[in-house]
Design a protein around this motif. Structure first.
Motif, PDB file in Angstrom:
ATOM      1  N   LEU A  93      31.725 -16.496 -24.623  1.00 26.25           N
ATOM      2  CA  LEU A  93      32.482 -15.354 -24.118  1.00 26.25           C
ATOM      3  C   LEU A  93      31.658 -14.099 -24.393  1.00 26.25           C
ATOM      4  CD1 LEU A  93      36.067 -16.255 -25.401  1.00 26.25           C
ATOM      5  CD2 LEU A  93      35.166 -16.531 -23.083  1.00 26.25           C
ATOM      6  N   ARG A  94      31.609 -13.205 -23.411  1.00 28.38           N
ATOM      7  CA  ARG A  94      30.704 -12.062 -23.526  1.00 28.38           C
ATOM      8  C   ARG A  94      31.342 -10.811 -22.945  1.00 28.38           C
ATOM      9  NH1 ARG A  94      26.538 -13.950 -20.527  1.00 28.38           N
ATOM     10  NH2 ARG A  94      25.615 -14.937 -22.372  1.00 28.38           N
ATOM     11  N   ILE A  95      31.111  -9.674 -23.610  1.00 28.41           N
ATOM     12  CA  ILE A  95      31.410  -8.354 -23.044  1.00 28.41           C
ATOM     13  C   ILE A  95      30.071  -7.646 -22.863  1.00 28.41           C
ATOM     14  CG2 ILE A  95      32.427  -6.097 -23.501  1.00 28.41           C
ATOM     15  CD1 ILE A  95      34.763  -7.478 -24.774  1.00 28.41           C
ATOM     16  N   ARG A  96      29.817  -7.184 -21.658  1.00 32.75           N
ATOM     17  CA  ARG A  96      28.499  -6.656 -21.317  1.00 32.75           C
ATOM     18  C   ARG A  96      28.305  -5.216 -21.766  1.00 32.75           C
ATOM     19  NH1 ARG A  96      25.324  -9.538 -18.044  1.00 32.75           N
ATOM     20  NH2 ARG A  96      24.119  -7.652 -17.612  1.00 32.75           N
ATOM     21  N   ASP A  97      27.138  -4.955 -22.335  1.00 33.18           N
ATOM     22  CA  ASP A  97      26.610  -3.596 -22.466  1.00 33.18           C
ATOM     23  C   ASP A  97      26.017  -3.273 -21.097  1.00 33.18           C
ATOM     24  OD1 ASP A  97      24.897  -1.416 -22.736  1.00 33.18           O
ATOM     25  OD2 ASP A  97      24.220  -1.965 -24.739  1.00 33.18           O
ATOM     26  N   GLN A  98      26.628  -2.350 -20.392  1.00 37.35           N
ATOM     27  CA  GLN A  98      26.278  -2.127 -18.993  1.00 37.35           C
ATOM     28  C   GLN A  98      25.044  -1.250 -18.795  1.00 37.35           C
ATOM     29  OE1 GLN A  98      29.823  -1.325 -16.495  1.00 37.35           O
ATOM     30  NE2 GLN A  98      31.050  -1.781 -18.324  1.00 37.35           N
ATOM     31  N   VAL A  99      24.414  -0.827 -19.887  1.00 34.52           N
ATOM     32  CA  VAL A  99      23.230   0.030 -19.785  1.00 34.52           C
ATOM     33  C   VAL A  99      22.008  -0.637 -20.403  1.00 34.52           C
ATOM     34  CG1 VAL A  99      22.206   2.262 -20.402  1.00 34.52           C
ATOM     35  CG2 VAL A  99      24.633   2.127 -19.761  1.00 34.52           C
ATOM     36  N   ARG A 100      22.118  -1.123 -21.643  1.00 32.15           N
ATOM     37  CA  ARG A 100      20.942  -1.608 -22.380  1.00 32.15           C
ATOM     38  C   ARG A 100      20.925  -3.119 -22.562  1.00 32.15           C
ATOM     39  NH1 ARG A 100      21.489   1.542 -27.797  1.00 32.15           N
ATOM     40  NH2 ARG A 100      23.623   0.786 -27.440  1.00 32.15           N
ATOM     41  N   SER A 101      21.949  -3.799 -22.082  1.00 31.83           N
ATOM     42  CA  SER A 101      22.048  -5.267 -22.210  1.00 31.83           C
ATOM     43  C   SER A 101      22.162  -5.719 -23.657  1.00 31.83           C
ATOM     44  CB  SER A 101      20.837  -5.958 -21.546  1.00 31.83           C
ATOM     45  OG  SER A 101      20.810  -5.678 -20.166  1.00 31.83           O
ATOM     46  N   HIS A 102      22.701  -4.865 -24.521  1.00 30.10           N
ATOM     47  CA  HIS A 102      23.008  -5.273 -25.897  1.00 30.10           C
ATOM     48  C   HIS A 102      24.442  -5.806 -25.910  1.00 30.10           C
ATOM     49  CE1 HIS A 102      19.788  -2.284 -27.578  1.00 30.10           C
ATOM     50  NE2 HIS A 102      19.262  -3.330 -26.948  1.00 30.10           N
ATOM     51  N   HIS A 103      24.618  -6.971 -25.302  1.00 29.84           N
ATOM     52  CA  HIS A 103      25.961  -7.504 -25.090  1.00 29.84           C
ATOM     53  C   HIS A 103      26.568  -7.997 -26.399  1.00 29.84           C
ATOM     54  CE1 HIS A 103      24.454  -7.219 -21.104  1.00 29.84           C
ATOM     55  NE2 HIS A 103      23.734  -8.326 -21.157  1.00 29.84           N
ATOM     56  N   VAL A 137      32.204   1.574 -18.849  1.00 31.46           N
ATOM     57  CA  VAL A 137      31.509   2.547 -18.010  1.00 31.46           C
ATOM     58  C   VAL A 137      32.360   2.777 -16.771  1.00 31.46           C
ATOM     59  CG1 VAL A 137      29.440   3.028 -16.660  1.00 31.46           C
ATOM     60  CG2 VAL A 137      29.235   1.832 -18.852  1.00 31.46           C
ATOM     61  N   ASN A 138      32.637   4.027 -16.479  1.00 28.69           N
ATOM     62  CA  ASN A 138      33.520   4.381 -15.358  1.00 28.69           C
ATOM     63  C   ASN A 138      34.866   3.667 -15.501  1.00 28.69           C
ATOM     64  OD1 ASN A 138      31.528   6.026 -14.169  1.00 28.69           O
ATOM     65  ND2 ASN A 138      30.639   4.250 -13.104  1.00 28.69           N
ATOM     66  N   ASP A 139      35.331   3.578 -16.737  1.00 25.51           N
ATOM     67  CA  ASP A 139      36.617   2.962 -17.069  1.00 25.51           C
ATOM     68  C   ASP A 139      36.688   1.488 -16.655  1.00 25.51           C
ATOM     69  OD1 ASP A 139      38.988   3.199 -18.437  1.00 25.51           O
ATOM     70  OD2 ASP A 139      40.153   3.838 -16.695  1.00 25.51           O
ATOM     71  N   THR A 140      35.525   0.833 -16.629  1.00 26.03           N
ATOM     72  CA  THR A 140      35.453  -0.582 -16.262  1.00 26.03           C
ATOM     73  C   THR A 140      34.806  -1.388 -17.384  1.00 26.03           C
ATOM     74  OG1 THR A 140      35.323  -0.121 -13.893  1.00 26.03           O
ATOM     75  CG2 THR A 140      34.533  -2.278 -14.627  1.00 26.03           C
ATOM     76  N   LEU A 141      35.463  -2.467 -17.776  1.00 27.67           N
ATOM     77  CA  LEU A 141      34.952  -3.403 -18.775  1.00 27.67           C
ATOM     78  C   LEU A 141      34.519  -4.673 -18.045  1.00 27.67           C
ATOM     79  CD1 LEU A 141      34.876  -3.922 -21.989  1.00 27.67           C
ATOM     80  CD2 LEU A 141      36.940  -5.271 -21.577  1.00 27.67           C
ATOM     81  N   ILE A 142      33.324  -5.179 -18.338  1.00 25.55           N
ATOM     82  CA  ILE A 142      32.834  -6.386 -17.682  1.00 25.55           C
ATOM     83  C   ILE A 142      32.840  -7.538 -18.692  1.00 25.55           C
ATOM     84  CG2 ILE A 142      30.907  -7.491 -16.502  1.00 25.55           C
ATOM     85  CD1 ILE A 142      30.085  -4.790 -15.442  1.00 25.55           C
ATOM     86  N   VAL A 143      33.626  -8.566 -18.363  1.00 29.45           N
ATOM     87  CA  VAL A 143      33.782  -9.735 -19.229  1.00 29.45           C
ATOM     88  C   VAL A 143      33.141 -10.940 -18.535  1.00 29.45           C
ATOM     89  CG1 VAL A 143      35.429 -11.217 -20.434  1.00 29.45           C
ATOM     90  CG2 VAL A 143      35.948  -8.788 -20.099  1.00 29.45           C
ATOM     91  N   GLU A 144      32.447 -11.762 -19.302  1.00 22.99           N
ATOM     92  CA  GLU A 144      31.804 -12.945 -18.747  1.00 22.99           C
ATOM     93  C   GLU A 144      32.180 -14.192 -19.535  1.00 22.99           C
ATOM     94  OE1 GLU A 144      27.696 -11.076 -16.879  1.00 22.99           O
ATOM     95  OE2 GLU A 144      27.627 -12.041 -18.846  1.00 22.99           O
ATOM     96  N   GLY A 145      32.249 -15.296 -18.842  1.00 31.26           N
ATOM     97  CA  GLY A 145      32.401 -16.609 -19.462  1.00 31.26           C
ATOM     98  C   GLY A 145      31.278 -17.509 -18.989  1.00 31.26           C
ATOM     99  N   VAL A 146      30.673 -18.259 -19.893  1.00 30.20           N
ATOM    100  CA  VAL A 146      29.561 -19.144 -19.548  1.00 30.20           C
ATOM    101  C   VAL A 146      29.825 -20.519 -20.148  1.00 30.20           C
ATOM    102  CG1 VAL A 146      27.074 -19.550 -19.678  1.00 30.20           C
ATOM    103  CG2 VAL A 146      27.953 -17.197 -19.551  1.00 30.20           C
ATOM    104  N   LEU A 147      29.812 -21.545 -19.309  1.00 32.16           N
ATOM    105  CA  LEU A 147      29.932 -22.924 -19.780  1.00 32.16           C
ATOM    106  C   LEU A 147      28.536 -23.427 -20.129  1.00 32.16           C
ATOM    107  CD1 LEU A 147      32.414 -24.363 -17.127  1.00 32.16           C
ATOM    108  CD2 LEU A 147      32.943 -23.299 -19.324  1.00 32.16           C
TER     109      LEU A 147
END
Length: 292
Positions: free
Chosen positions: A212-222, A258-268
């Motif tokens: 499970l991941r929450i993205r750092d939308q600028v520097r990729s320090h997720h 960023v811009n009031d948006t959170l990016i969540v990822e799931g990876v199997l």
């Protein structure tokens, strides 16, 4: 039956009662701690399970060996299942075969990372039932992304992502933007859930390693966490109540929002596959069957 009564022999026919074919044996050994239990099967009016320790049953001096047991249940009048004996419900081999011999392809037990274990409880006609267990690493469709917009305006306790098809199953993410249970107001809570459980057989289970991941939308320090677990009928979603602190989420320097948006990822990363299998079709030229 005592261990001294056991006769070891090599056979050219598949076991009559149940066969358990395992692909990706090396992944099973790496990913699954302790033991793998087969589905329940019936033989001579009793219910049974095969219990395999791919790295050995260390509690019974099985370290360095394949350990294989037969776990016995008794069917009683109301249809419920009960262990036959609370003292001794498993018989088998803590040191069935050394891993050094088993892993040597020239011996014919492990071929192309596939192997077969089997059992005969009594001499009965071939039932031909079985299961085919394998594990898939990094499925090609195993990553999905959810853009959670207007994050600051989320007021409900939790939200579900759209449903994603990955690894032949349907998945969805579950987000508690203000935290779940005791972490409410302190941490964001995040889970991965199965959305197609009704298609599974009774007593189903599915091993999954996922990130499970929450993205750092600028520097990729997720920010990410990886979990290994078995999904089943009573545990259809898994995750972390304290996935990340709300302080970290709202810290603008972390670039999670960023811009009031959170990016969540799931990876199997890895998941198991279980299919019905015609155990009677096994032949000696393809596999060596170990009979318990």
């Amino acid at each position: 039956m005592a261990y001294t009564d056991i006769v070891r022999e090599e056979r050219h026919v598949a076991p009559a009662n149940y066969s358990m074919k395992i692909d990706s044996f090396s992944l099973l050994s790496e990913m699954v701690d302790n033991s793998y239990e087969s589905r329940e099967f019936e033989a001579s009016s009793y219910r049974w399970k095969l219990v395999l320790y791919p790295n050995g049953d260390k509690s019974r001096n099985g370290d360095g060996y394949i350990s294989l047991y037969l776990d016995k249940y008794l069917t009683i009048g109301d249809g419920r299942l009960k262990r036959f004996s609370a003292i001794k419900n498993k018989w088998g081999f803590p040191q069935m075969l050394s891993l050094s011999i088993f892993n040597n392809a020239s011996n014919g037990y492990l071929i192309g990372d596939s192997c077969v274990f089997g059992v005969e409880v009594f001499v009965i006609k071939n039932e031909g039932k079985g299961e085919h267990f394998s594990m898939i690493k990094d499925p090609s469709d195993g990553a999905f992304t959810w853009e959670v917009q207007k994050f600051s305006e989320l007021t409900a306790e939790f939200y579900y992502s759209p449903v994603y098809l990955a690894g032949r199953h349907q998945w969805k993410l579950k987000l508690f933007p203000n935290g779940n249970t005791k972490q409410r107001g302190k941490h964001l809570s995040l889970y991965l859930g199965l959305d197609d459980c009704t298609k599974f057989h009774a007593g189903w289970k599915l091993f999954v390693e996922f990130t499970l991941r929450i993205r750092d939308q600028v520097r990729s320090h997720h920010h990410e966490e990886t979990i290994r677990t078995w999904f089943n009928a009573s545990e259809k979603d898994w995750g972390l109540t304290s996935f990340i602190s709300l302080t970290e989420i709202k810290n603008q320097s972390n670039n999670f929002i960023v811009n009031d948006t959170l990016i969540v990822e799931g990876v199997l990363n890895c998941l198991s596959v279980l299919k019905d299998f015609d155990g009677a079709s096994l032949i000696r030229k393809e596999y060596t069957t170990l009979v318990l």
